[in-house]
Design an enzyme around this catalytic site. Sequence first.
Site, PDB file in Angstrom:
ATOM      1  CG  HIS A   1      10.786  55.059  39.220  1.00  0.00           C
ATOM      2  ND1 HIS A   1      10.302  54.139  38.338  1.00  0.00           N
ATOM      3  CD2 HIS A   1       9.769  55.316  40.077  1.00  0.00           C
ATOM      4  CE1 HIS A   1       9.052  53.839  38.657  1.00  0.00           C
ATOM      5  NE2 HIS A   1       8.702  54.538  39.706  1.00  0.00           N
TER       6      HIS A   1
ATOM      7  CD  GLU B   1       1.652  60.167  33.227  1.00  0.00           C
ATOM      8  OE1 GLU B   1       1.075  59.625  32.255  1.00  0.00           O
ATOM      9  OE2 GLU B   1       1.822  59.595  34.314  1.00  0.00           O
TER      10      GLU B   1
END
Lengths: 354, 328
Positions: free
Chosen positions: B131, B62
């Site tokens: 999540h 990322e």
Amino acid sequence: MDEVPMIQLLNPEGERVSNSEYESSLTPSEILGLYRDMAIIRRLCNEATSLQRQGQLALWAPVQGQEAAQIGAGHALAANDFSFPSYREHGIAWKRGVPPLDWLRLFRGVTMGGWDPVKYRHSNPTIVIGNQALNAVGYAMGIQRDAADEAVMTFFGDGGSSQGDIHEACVFAGVFNAPVVFFIQNNHWAISEPTIRQTRIPLFHRASGYGFPGVRVDGNDVLAVYEVTKRALDNARSGNGPSLIEAFTYRMGAHTTSDDPTRYRLEAELETWRLRDPLERVKSYLVRSHNEQQSTFDDIAAEADQMALDLREGLLSLPDPAPLSMFDHVYAEPHPFIEAGRRELIDLGFGGDA
Amino acid sequence: MTTENLTMAKAINEGLRGAMEKDSKVMLIGEDIGKLGGVFRVTDGLQKDFGELRVVDAPLAESGIVGAAVGLAMRGYRPVCEIQFDGFVYPAFDQIVSQVAKQHARSGGVYKMALVIRIPFEGGIGAIEHHSESPESYFAHTAGLRVYSPTNAYDAYWMIQEAIASDDPVIFCEPKSRYWEKAEVDRETPARPATEAQIRRAGSDVTVVTYGASVKTCLRAAQAAEGEGRQLEVIDLRSISPVDYPTLAASVEKTGRVIVVSEAPPVASVAGDIAATLSEMCFYSLRAPIVRVSGYHVPYPPSRIEEEYLPNVDRILDAVDRVMEFES
């Protein structure tokens, strides 16, 4: 990258092959034990997949295809060693003695962890890719300071190898000569992205850039994985520093039950890897070279079936956590914000008798 | 016929497509966004139509995705990054707060950080750890970043294009639990600018300030409150940074009562800052303390108890009771 030689002691046909650097130290009964381990985790993993399909798990990350990599590596860990997994290391959890039901708690959504990591010397699953490698190195630095006869092994994949955390972990391990083994399961796929999206060179070559040895092992050959890992851990324990193992294997199933691999990979590739199945080759070897009887394998299958049944029953009777438990263990010491939240939830009627 | 009934996920997909057709400098970068079309299929079909140079399956890193986007923006590209899930944005946090947010100021306005970072955020989908998080307060706290969050397909279609066209970096928070809800998308009449909050339901008793997945929850609460004779005015922020305070203040001057609703934990949060700012702006109009309904000061809980964590209709109505029944 597939043509690079790798350490192999048992070929896909189940024939012993010799290697100039490693030889198998395992007895036939130990090898049968490893077969049993692999058969059990494959069966339990399939059970977990069907439990997810039936709505009993939120998600499941199948291990199928990687049993030899995990059982071979897990078998090499000594009781005092410590392991740091990602979220697919069900085979390592098995070898560390973590009860199978505990692997499933996270995926059912009843906990964020699943087991006591210190009791099993196996850390809880890490879902953020690559984070655990740095923690593993720090743990290993502690071992150095304690002059303890222990080593650390951490697990990640070809996808994880791209993360900055992995690079930093390797730098620290190299610079401090930490007693840690980086165990990469190169299973060829990071969800939909093939390994060529993560690296232009075989992953084990990266180790030389950090100043420690790297080796590629046939990740579907449990004999080779065990010997290679054992030597790496022995080296770490005896002050020879870190090393990197690339277990060349394959994710036979989906990334998780939310994934649909037919969107991005070809059936022909899967077929190639089916012929390299990690269980079949051990079975062939034991039958041909040690006259193992079919009944032995039938018994193992029956045992695995029973364990799957127990796992299912255990899961279905697993209670949901109490809502107030969300406030447990956030801090080690009393904290007013936690108390306020707890009181609010009790006032809303979720407190039971608390 | 210019309107079409689309899910929010599809509307963002169409918005990305529109932006890419309009401007050849627009490109996408993220994990699994190519052949797979992203784990939520928001980029489905775009690599096929625009090629691998404009829809890039990135290595699984990322910080790499966002850091590379900064460099691409320096060369005049307009990268749209996809972070696969909210909880995976933190490896890129350094790049976001130290480079994305500051390059424009550092270069005296020479570098335009015209990039977008799309993040599926918030919970309510029964997922595992990392999540279901609400990281927007970190980004709203950081000067140099804009933070937008669409709550329906029509807004999403237009707001993603507005975010891409903006010369400022935009953190684009997509409430993933609403991805599959459909709405009419008018492709000819642009939505209002993202920086304008929108009154989703008018009411005279309580101003309900909200954003993200909670907008829908608040509208359901408003419906329930009507049965008790209470009129809630539900305002969808759309832009979390900046906040459209004139619209909020006008409502508060009318109602005198405010609750702020979001999934994020409450401490040092967007909701807390809005409560503080409205207290300053509307002190003499307020008839009760401003009340927040939020997650708790805990890690996002296991999914089996997320319902008790998330703001729901009961908790919102409870807050309504508290502001209505307050006596000074």
